[in-house]
Design a protein around this motif. Structure first.
Motif, PDB file in Angstrom:
ATOM      1  N   GLU A  62     -20.275   6.150 -20.764  1.00 54.89           N
ATOM      2  CA  GLU A  62     -20.237   6.399 -19.355  1.00 54.89           C
ATOM      3  C   GLU A  62     -20.964   7.923 -18.934  1.00 54.89           C
ATOM      4  O   GLU A  62     -19.629   8.364 -18.722  1.00 54.89           O
ATOM      5  N   ALA A  63     -21.887   8.645 -19.192  1.00 59.48           N
ATOM      6  CA  ALA A  63     -22.568   9.476 -18.359  1.00 59.48           C
ATOM      7  C   ALA A  63     -22.725   9.605 -16.821  1.00 59.48           C
ATOM      8  O   ALA A  63     -22.831   8.758 -16.262  1.00 59.48           O
ATOM      9  N   PRO A  64     -22.172  10.670 -16.522  1.00 63.50           N
ATOM     10  CA  PRO A  64     -22.132  11.314 -14.712  1.00 63.50           C
ATOM     11  C   PRO A  64     -23.496  10.958 -14.826  1.00 63.50           C
ATOM     12  O   PRO A  64     -24.274  11.263 -15.545  1.00 63.50           O
ATOM     13  N   PRO A  85      -7.168  27.378  -7.041  1.00 65.30           N
ATOM     14  CA  PRO A  85      -5.577  25.951  -7.209  1.00 65.30           C
ATOM     15  C   PRO A  85      -6.123  26.030  -6.005  1.00 65.30           C
ATOM     16  O   PRO A  85      -5.859  23.981  -6.359  1.00 65.30           O
ATOM     17  N   HIS A  86      -6.894  25.299  -5.836  1.00 65.68           N
ATOM     18  CA  HIS A  86      -7.795  24.460  -4.778  1.00 65.68           C
ATOM     19  C   HIS A  86      -8.913  24.079  -5.228  1.00 65.68           C
ATOM     20  O   HIS A  86      -8.843  22.663  -5.078  1.00 65.68           O
ATOM     21  N   LEU A  87      -9.917  24.412  -6.527  1.00 64.81           N
ATOM     22  CA  LEU A  87     -10.410  24.259  -6.766  1.00 64.81           C
ATOM     23  C   LEU A  87      -9.880  23.179  -7.804  1.00 64.81           C
ATOM     24  O   LEU A  87     -10.718  21.903  -7.935  1.00 64.81           O
ATOM     25  N   THR A  88      -8.915  23.356  -8.432  1.00 66.85           N
ATOM     26  CA  THR A  88      -8.235  22.693  -9.487  1.00 66.85           C
ATOM     27  C   THR A  88      -7.270  21.588  -9.060  1.00 66.85           C
ATOM     28  O   THR A  88      -7.780  19.850  -9.792  1.00 66.85           O
ATOM     29  N   GLY A  89      -7.547  20.720  -7.363  1.00 69.49           N
ATOM     30  CA  GLY A  89      -7.722  19.283  -6.703  1.00 69.49           C
ATOM     31  C   GLY A  89      -8.749  18.707  -7.112  1.00 69.49           C
ATOM     32  O   GLY A  89      -8.160  17.704  -6.448  1.00 69.49           O
ATOM     33  N   ILE A  90      -9.683  18.826  -7.196  1.00 74.07           N
ATOM     34  CA  ILE A  90     -10.869  18.344  -6.963  1.00 74.07           C
ATOM     35  C   ILE A  90     -11.009  18.076  -8.580  1.00 74.07           C
ATOM     36  O   ILE A  90     -12.338  17.853  -9.736  1.00 74.07           O
ATOM     37  N   PRO A  91     -11.052  16.572  -8.641  1.00 76.00           N
ATOM     38  CA  PRO A  91     -11.270  15.808 -10.192  1.00 76.00           C
ATOM     39  C   PRO A  91     -12.796  15.910 -10.595  1.00 76.00           C
ATOM     40  O   PRO A  91     -12.623  16.274 -11.590  1.00 76.00           O
ATOM     41  N   ASN A  92     -13.783  16.143  -9.822  1.00 79.88           N
ATOM     42  CA  ASN A  92     -15.151  15.690 -10.075  1.00 79.88           C
ATOM     43  C   ASN A  92     -15.592  17.854 -10.757  1.00 79.88           C
ATOM     44  O   ASN A  92     -16.187  17.477 -11.724  1.00 79.88           O
ATOM     45  N   VAL A  93     -14.463  18.678 -10.685  1.00 79.66           N
ATOM     46  CA  VAL A  93     -14.715  19.374 -10.710  1.00 79.66           C
ATOM     47  C   VAL A  93     -14.132  20.159 -13.017  1.00 79.66           C
ATOM     48  O   VAL A  93     -12.529  19.752 -13.351  1.00 79.66           O
ATOM     49  N   VAL A  94     -14.971  19.517 -13.546  1.00 76.19           N
ATOM     50  CA  VAL A  94     -14.863  19.454 -15.081  1.00 76.19           C
ATOM     51  C   VAL A  94     -14.809  21.350 -15.341  1.00 76.19           C
ATOM     52  O   VAL A  94     -13.603  21.449 -16.488  1.00 76.19           O
ATOM     53  N   THR A  95     -15.159  22.278 -15.090  1.00 74.33           N
ATOM     54  CA  THR A  95     -15.474  23.339 -15.909  1.00 74.33           C
ATOM     55  C   THR A  95     -15.079  24.725 -14.566  1.00 74.33           C
ATOM     56  O   THR A  95     -16.069  24.297 -13.438  1.00 74.33           O
ATOM     57  N   CYS A  96     -15.019  25.517 -14.937  1.00 67.68           N
ATOM     58  CA  CYS A  96     -14.564  26.589 -13.546  1.00 67.68           C
ATOM     59  C   CYS A  96     -14.475  28.355 -14.537  1.00 67.68           C
ATOM     60  O   CYS A  96     -13.792  28.113 -15.414  1.00 67.68           O
ATOM     61  N   TRP A  97     -15.530  28.696 -14.352  1.00 62.06           N
ATOM     62  CA  TRP A  97     -15.764  29.880 -15.173  1.00 62.06           C
ATOM     63  C   TRP A  97     -15.785  30.989 -14.271  1.00 62.06           C
ATOM     64  O   TRP A  97     -16.477  31.359 -12.919  1.00 62.06           O
ATOM     65  N   CYS A 111     -20.358  13.816 -10.742  1.00 60.32           N
ATOM     66  CA  CYS A 111     -20.267  13.282 -10.215  1.00 60.32           C
ATOM     67  C   CYS A 111     -21.357  11.441 -11.011  1.00 60.32           C
ATOM     68  O   CYS A 111     -22.632  11.622 -11.162  1.00 60.32           O
ATOM     69  N   ALA A 112     -21.160  10.656 -10.019  1.00 53.28           N
ATOM     70  CA  ALA A 112     -21.816   9.285  -9.955  1.00 53.28           C
ATOM     71  C   ALA A 112     -23.369   9.281  -9.333  1.00 53.28           C
ATOM     72  O   ALA A 112     -23.756   8.943  -9.770  1.00 53.28           O
ATOM     73  N   SER A 113     -22.904  10.165  -8.600  1.00 55.32           N
ATOM     74  CA  SER A 113     -24.825  10.035  -7.258  1.00 55.32           C
ATOM     75  C   SER A 113     -24.298  11.501  -6.823  1.00 55.32           C
ATOM     76  O   SER A 113     -23.671  11.999  -6.469  1.00 55.32           O
ATOM     77  N   ASN A 114     -25.335  11.338  -5.878  1.00 56.70           N
ATOM     78  CA  ASN A 114     -25.854  12.771  -5.374  1.00 56.70           C
ATOM     79  C   ASN A 114     -24.837  12.913  -3.927  1.00 56.70           C
ATOM     80  O   ASN A 114     -24.730  13.503  -3.474  1.00 56.70           O
ATOM     81  N   ALA A 115     -25.027  11.731  -3.513  1.00 52.88           N
ATOM     82  CA  ALA A 115     -23.442  11.101  -2.401  1.00 52.88           C
ATOM     83  C   ALA A 115     -22.128  12.215  -2.445  1.00 52.88           C
ATOM     84  O   ALA A 115     -21.361  12.756  -1.692  1.00 52.88           O
ATOM     85  N   GLU A 116     -21.413  11.933  -3.437  1.00 58.87           N
ATOM     86  CA  GLU A 116     -20.409  12.107  -4.311  1.00 58.87           C
ATOM     87  C   GLU A 116     -20.167  13.889  -4.354  1.00 58.87           C
ATOM     88  O   GLU A 116     -19.926  14.580  -4.253  1.00 58.87           O
ATOM     89  N   LEU A 117     -21.737  13.955  -5.324  1.00 57.12           N
ATOM     90  CA  LEU A 117     -21.471  15.652  -5.588  1.00 57.12           C
ATOM     91  C   LEU A 117     -21.872  16.401  -3.773  1.00 57.12           C
ATOM     92  O   LEU A 117     -21.398  16.683  -3.816  1.00 57.12           O
ATOM     93  N   ASP A 118     -22.222  15.369  -3.191  1.00 52.81           N
ATOM     94  CA  ASP A 118     -22.267  16.228  -1.315  1.00 52.81           C
ATOM     95  C   ASP A 118     -21.149  16.583  -1.157  1.00 52.81           C
ATOM     96  O   ASP A 118     -21.163  17.711  -0.597  1.00 52.81           O
ATOM     97  N   ASN A 119     -20.286  15.129  -1.355  1.00 53.91           N
ATOM     98  CA  ASN A 119     -18.551  15.366  -1.355  1.00 53.91           C
ATOM     99  C   ASN A 119     -18.090  16.859  -0.922  1.00 53.91           C
ATOM    100  O   ASN A 119     -17.286  16.970  -0.496  1.00 53.91           O
TER     101      ASN A 119
END
Length: 147
Positions: A62-64, A85-97, A111-119
């Motif tokens: 089940e790919a995003p 520290p704020h970004l770690t609380g956003i589950p959709n953020v998979v990796t941070c460089w 994300c599952a959709s463009n709407a979710e990405l927008d949020n």
């Protein structure tokens, strides 16, 4: 990782290809005894060169629906200590460089959709210390050596 020799590199390459290989298979690949292979793998784990083992999901996973790279620049006087520290609380953020150059951070967002990405993008943009956010949506993956 500069202190890795050719045998270490052979072992790491074999583990990247198939992390479920037995020590006997790894030893055969590297031209070492089973005990020497076991010791090298333990040493690589202890040094953090091998940080873990994982499962690769096949084509039926089940790919995003949407993957994006989100480029972030900090407000003046802000840095990773303020923002990450704020970004770690956003589950959709998979990796941070952290990056060198005009972009301070790059996020891999799934994300599952463009709407979710927008949020998610809105959450990121309203994080204290962030000045600018640029979102780059991935259209397709030509190859990914991580999977």
């Amino acid at each position: 990782m500069n202190d890795l020799d050719e045998k270490d590199r052979l072992l790491l390459g074999a583990l990247r290809a198939d992390a479920r290989q037995s020590l006997v298979e790894l030893a055969r690949h590297a031209g070492l005894s089973r005990s020497a292979t076991h010791e090298r793998v333990r040493r690589l784990e202890a040094k953090g060169v091998i940080a873990g083992y994982t499962v690769r999901l096949g084509a039926d996973r089940e790919a995003p629906g949407v993957q994006a790279l989100v480029a972030i620049s900090f407000q003046a006087g802000r840095n990773c200590d303020h923002v990450v520290p704020h970004l770690t609380g956003i589950p959709n953020v998979v990796t941070c460089w952290s990056l060198a150059g005009s972009t301070d951070l790059m996020l891999l967002v799934e994300c599952a959709s463009n709407a979710e990405l927008d949020n998610v993008r809105r959450l990121v943009a309203t994080t204290p210390g962030i000045a600018t956010v640029q979102t780059h949506v991935a259209l397709r993956t030509h190859f990914d050596r991580r999977t």
